[in-house]
Design a protein around this motif. Structure first.
Motif, PDB file in Angstrom:
ATOM      1  N   ARG A  11      87.939 -85.352  -6.282  1.00 30.55           N
ATOM      2  CA  ARG A  11      86.910 -85.531  -7.310  1.00 30.55           C
ATOM      3  C   ARG A  11      85.497 -85.448  -6.738  1.00 30.55           C
ATOM      4  N   GLY A  12      85.254 -86.043  -5.583  1.00 29.04           N
ATOM      5  CA  GLY A  12      83.919 -86.140  -5.022  1.00 29.04           C
ATOM      6  C   GLY A  12      83.258 -87.464  -5.371  1.00 29.04           C
ATOM      7  N   VAL A  13      82.062 -87.651  -4.855  1.00 25.76           N
ATOM      8  CA  VAL A  13      81.334 -88.907  -5.054  1.00 25.76           C
ATOM      9  C   VAL A  13      80.284 -88.745  -6.144  1.00 25.76           C
ATOM     10  N   ASP A  14      79.816 -89.863  -6.661  1.00 27.44           N
ATOM     11  CA  ASP A  14      78.825 -89.836  -7.736  1.00 27.44           C
ATOM     12  C   ASP A  14      77.405 -89.678  -7.205  1.00 27.44           C
ATOM     13  N   VAL A  15      77.145 -90.272  -6.044  1.00 25.13           N
ATOM     14  CA  VAL A  15      75.796 -90.235  -5.466  1.00 25.13           C
ATOM     15  C   VAL A  15      75.907 -89.998  -3.968  1.00 25.13           C
ATOM     16  N   VAL A  16      75.016 -89.145  -3.446  1.00 23.82           N
ATOM     17  CA  VAL A  16      74.870 -88.963  -2.000  1.00 23.82           C
ATOM     18  C   VAL A  16      73.459 -89.378  -1.619  1.00 23.82           C
ATOM     19  N   LEU A  17      73.335 -90.263  -0.622  1.00 23.27           N
ATOM     20  CA  LEU A  17      72.041 -90.643  -0.062  1.00 23.27           C
ATOM     21  C   LEU A  17      71.913 -89.930   1.278  1.00 23.27           C
ATOM     22  N   ASP A  18      70.953 -89.003   1.361  1.00 24.37           N
ATOM     23  CA  ASP A  18      70.878 -88.094   2.507  1.00 24.37           C
ATOM     24  C   ASP A  18      69.546 -88.202   3.233  1.00 24.37           C
ATOM     25  N   MET A  19      69.612 -88.374   4.549  1.00 18.45           N
ATOM     26  CA  MET A  19      68.417 -88.411   5.398  1.00 18.45           C
ATOM     27  C   MET A  19      68.311 -87.159   6.261  1.00 18.45           C
ATOM     28  N   VAL A  20      69.231 -86.215   6.082  1.00 12.67           N
ATOM     29  CA  VAL A  20      69.312 -85.064   6.971  1.00 12.67           C
ATOM     30  C   VAL A  20      68.694 -83.818   6.348  1.00 12.67           C
ATOM     31  N   ALA A  21      69.075 -83.493   5.119  1.00 15.42           N
ATOM     32  CA  ALA A  21      68.621 -82.275   4.422  1.00 15.42           C
ATOM     33  C   ALA A  21      69.049 -81.042   5.213  1.00 15.42           C
ATOM     34  N   GLY A  22      68.233 -79.991   5.248  1.00 15.29           N
ATOM     35  CA  GLY A  22      68.611 -78.782   5.966  1.00 15.29           C
ATOM     36  C   GLY A  22      69.991 -78.295   5.551  1.00 15.29           C
ATOM     37  N   PRO A  23      70.869 -78.018   6.523  1.00 12.68           N
ATOM     38  CA  PRO A  23      72.202 -77.499   6.211  1.00 12.68           C
ATOM     39  C   PRO A  23      73.096 -78.500   5.483  1.00 12.68           C
ATOM     40  N   TYR A  24      72.714 -79.765   5.480  1.00 16.12           N
ATOM     41  CA  TYR A  24      73.525 -80.761   4.786  1.00 16.12           C
ATOM     42  C   TYR A  24      73.448 -80.620   3.271  1.00 16.12           C
ATOM     43  N   VAL A  25      72.375 -80.025   2.753  1.00 18.09           N
ATOM     44  CA  VAL A  25      72.201 -79.997   1.298  1.00 18.09           C
ATOM     45  C   VAL A  25      73.361 -79.274   0.626  1.00 18.09           C
ATOM     46  N   ALA A  26      73.706 -78.086   1.096  1.00 17.58           N
ATOM     47  CA  ALA A  26      74.810 -77.335   0.496  1.00 17.58           C
ATOM     48  C   ALA A  26      76.132 -78.085   0.642  1.00 17.58           C
ATOM     49  N   ARG A  27      76.332 -78.715   1.780  1.00 21.03           N
ATOM     50  CA  ARG A  27      77.573 -79.464   2.002  1.00 21.03           C
ATOM     51  C   ARG A  27      77.625 -80.727   1.133  1.00 21.03           C
ATOM     52  N   ASN A  28      76.467 -81.321   0.901  1.00 22.87           N
ATOM     53  CA  ASN A  28      76.426 -82.486   0.015  1.00 22.87           C
ATOM     54  C   ASN A  28      76.837 -82.122  -1.404  1.00 22.87           C
ATOM     55  N   LEU A  29      76.423 -80.946  -1.866  1.00 24.88           N
ATOM     56  CA  LEU A  29      76.814 -80.522  -3.210  1.00 24.88           C
ATOM     57  C   LEU A  29      78.329 -80.383  -3.318  1.00 24.88           C
ATOM     58  N   GLN A  30      78.961 -79.952  -2.233  1.00 26.38           N
ATOM     59  CA  GLN A  30      80.422 -79.857  -2.233  1.00 26.38           C
ATOM     60  C   GLN A  30      81.069 -81.232  -2.332  1.00 26.38           C
ATOM     61  N   CYS A  31      80.355 -82.253  -1.874  1.00 32.31           N
ATOM     62  CA  CYS A  31      80.895 -83.622  -1.898  1.00 32.31           C
ATOM     63  C   CYS A  31      80.724 -84.299  -3.249  1.00 32.31           C
ATOM     64  N   LEU A  32      79.884 -83.734  -4.118  1.00 35.12           N
ATOM     65  CA  LEU A  32      79.568 -84.400  -5.372  1.00 35.12           C
ATOM     66  C   LEU A  32      80.620 -84.144  -6.449  1.00 35.12           C
ATOM     67  N   ALA A  33      80.869 -85.171  -7.232  1.00 32.05           N
ATOM     68  CA  ALA A  33      81.655 -85.021  -8.456  1.00 32.05           C
ATOM     69  C   ALA A  33      80.798 -84.353  -9.523  1.00 32.05           C
ATOM     70  N   ASP A  34      81.413 -83.884 -10.590  1.00 37.56           N
ATOM     71  CA  ASP A  34      80.643 -83.365 -11.717  1.00 37.56           C
ATOM     72  C   ASP A  34      79.660 -84.434 -12.181  1.00 37.56           C
ATOM     73  N   ASP A  35      78.437 -84.021 -12.522  1.00 34.77           N
ATOM     74  CA  ASP A  35      77.351 -84.918 -12.922  1.00 34.77           C
ATOM     75  C   ASP A  35      76.855 -85.785 -11.764  1.00 34.77           C
ATOM     76  N   GLY A  36      77.190 -85.394 -10.538  1.00 39.81           N
ATOM     77  CA  GLY A  36      76.765 -86.163  -9.369  1.00 39.81           C
ATOM     78  C   GLY A  36      75.284 -85.971  -9.055  1.00 39.81           C
ATOM     79  N   ARG A  37      74.745 -86.920  -8.261  1.00 37.81           N
ATOM     80  CA  ARG A  37      73.320 -86.928  -7.934  1.00 37.81           C
ATOM     81  C   ARG A  37      73.143 -86.966  -6.413  1.00 37.81           C
ATOM     82  N   LEU A  38      72.367 -86.034  -5.890  1.00 32.60           N
ATOM     83  CA  LEU A  38      72.007 -85.999  -4.483  1.00 32.60           C
ATOM     84  C   LEU A  38      70.569 -86.467  -4.347  1.00 32.60           C
ATOM     85  N   VAL A  39      70.353 -87.505  -3.524  1.00 31.83           N
ATOM     86  CA  VAL A  39      69.009 -88.039  -3.295  1.00 31.83           C
ATOM     87  C   VAL A  39      68.646 -87.832  -1.831  1.00 31.83           C
TER      88      VAL A  39
END
Length: 331
Positions: free
Chosen positions: A210-238
């Motif tokens: 399913r993925g997670v609802d929220v990702v809290l990210d301090m890295v950005a860069g190449p992590y952004v695309a990978r974070n989207l893969q971790c998100l559930a539908d309607d998920g939020r990346l901060v």
């Protein structure tokens, strides 16, 4: 007063002990005799010359302090339920590495019952950041799942505890097994050593795809695309920092199809009213949890303020778990 100044941009050794006039407070402000000050990554960036203090702020590093109110705007203090002599911690835009620091009264919080100045000095920056981003901006709800990158950092240990206290599941990424265990001990449901395991695969496995609802990210860069893969539908990346770089490539179609939100913020430049609102929310929602020991400060070590260079070297080495704090010898 004594203070730690940045003599010129550079390595930790450019931090030097200096004598400066005690700062003066203005309307809505107070003067704090600083017993302890938190060390944060923005301090390191400021020392390197890539993150200058906002206009009007002290050029000294230091974004959070704990100590006693020794002077201030009487009306503002009374409105905040504070008085001269009270033990407080405060979020400040600069000037924390000094024996005295001016703070907006509305950005001050009482030292939580039972905790020391060292404990309290590491609270404001991370608690303001996590509350405003995870709970206000990303609207993490009870029963939802949060992924935190840098789970053993000051931000990470705060996010773990707050999310668990408010009924969420927490997954974290860390860079060692020791850090993973520390996060589990704080309540994380899963700690992923990203050096030994692909965190996207681990997150999807832990959430049954399913993925997670929220990702809290301090890295950005190449992590952004990978974070989207971790998100559930309607998920939020901060995104709250860009340690991995400011450039990222993403699948925009995935954002559309799955209604994903990509957002972010920085705390230091936000205006007075915003920070005051976060302080009020923390005082009513989070400070009781500290008093009840349901959550706790996590201090890795403390240094005498005169050893600020050593504290910065430790911060840059990245081996700490929780907060690094500077102390002044106050009699």
């Amino acid at each position: 007063m004594k203070a730690i100044a940045i003599k010129a941009p550079g390595a930790p050794e450019v931090l030097q002990l200096v004598e400066l006039p005690t700062p003066e407070y203005s309307v809505g402000e107070c003067l704090i005799e600083v017993h302890a000050a938190g060390v944060n990554r923005p301090d390191v960036l400021q020392r390197k010359g890539v993150y200058p203090a906002p206009a009007g702020a002290s050029p000294l590093p230091g974004l959070e302090v704990a100590g006693r109110v020794v002077a201030g705007d009487a009306a503002a203090l009374a409105e905040a339920g504070l008085a001269l002599g009270d033990a407080v911690c405060a979020l400040v835009p600069g000037g924390g590495y000094a024996q005295y620091c001016v703070a907006a009264v509305a950005h001050c919080l009482p030292v939580p019952e039972g905790w020391s100045f060292v404990d309290a000095a590491g609270l404001p920056e991370t608690f303001f950041t996590v509350w405003s981003n995870v709970f206000e901006r990303a609207a993490l709800m009870p029963g939802q799942t949060l992924l935190v990158h840098g789970g053993s950092s000051g931000i990470g240990v705060t996010a773990i505890q707050l999310a668990k206290a408010f009924g969420s599941r927490v997954l974290v990424t860390v860079g060692s097994d020791a850090k993973a265990q520390a996060c589990l001990d704080l309540g994380a449901d899963l700690a992923i050593n990203y050096k030994a395991q692909d965190f996207v695969e681990a997150v999807l496995s832990a959430t049954s795809g399913r993925g997670v609802d929220v990702v809290l990210d301090m890295v950005a860069g190449p992590y952004v695309a990978r974070n989207l893969q971790c998100l559930a539908d309607d998920g939020r990346l901060v995104i709250i920092a860009v340690q991995g770089g400011v450039q990222a490539q993403i699948d925009a179609g995935q954002v559309l199809r799955r209604r994903l939100t990509i957002t972010g913020s920085t705390l230091r430049p936000r205006n007075h009213a915003f920070k005051a609102s976060v302080a009020a929310a923390l005082r009513s929602r989070v400070w009781p949890l500290l008093a009840q020991r349901r959550i706790r400060p996590v201090v890795f070590c403390e240094f005498p303020a005169e050893q600020a260079a050593d504290a910065h070297a430790l911060m840059e080495a990245g081996e700490h778990i929780g907060k690094i704090v500077l102390t002044w010898n106050i009699q």
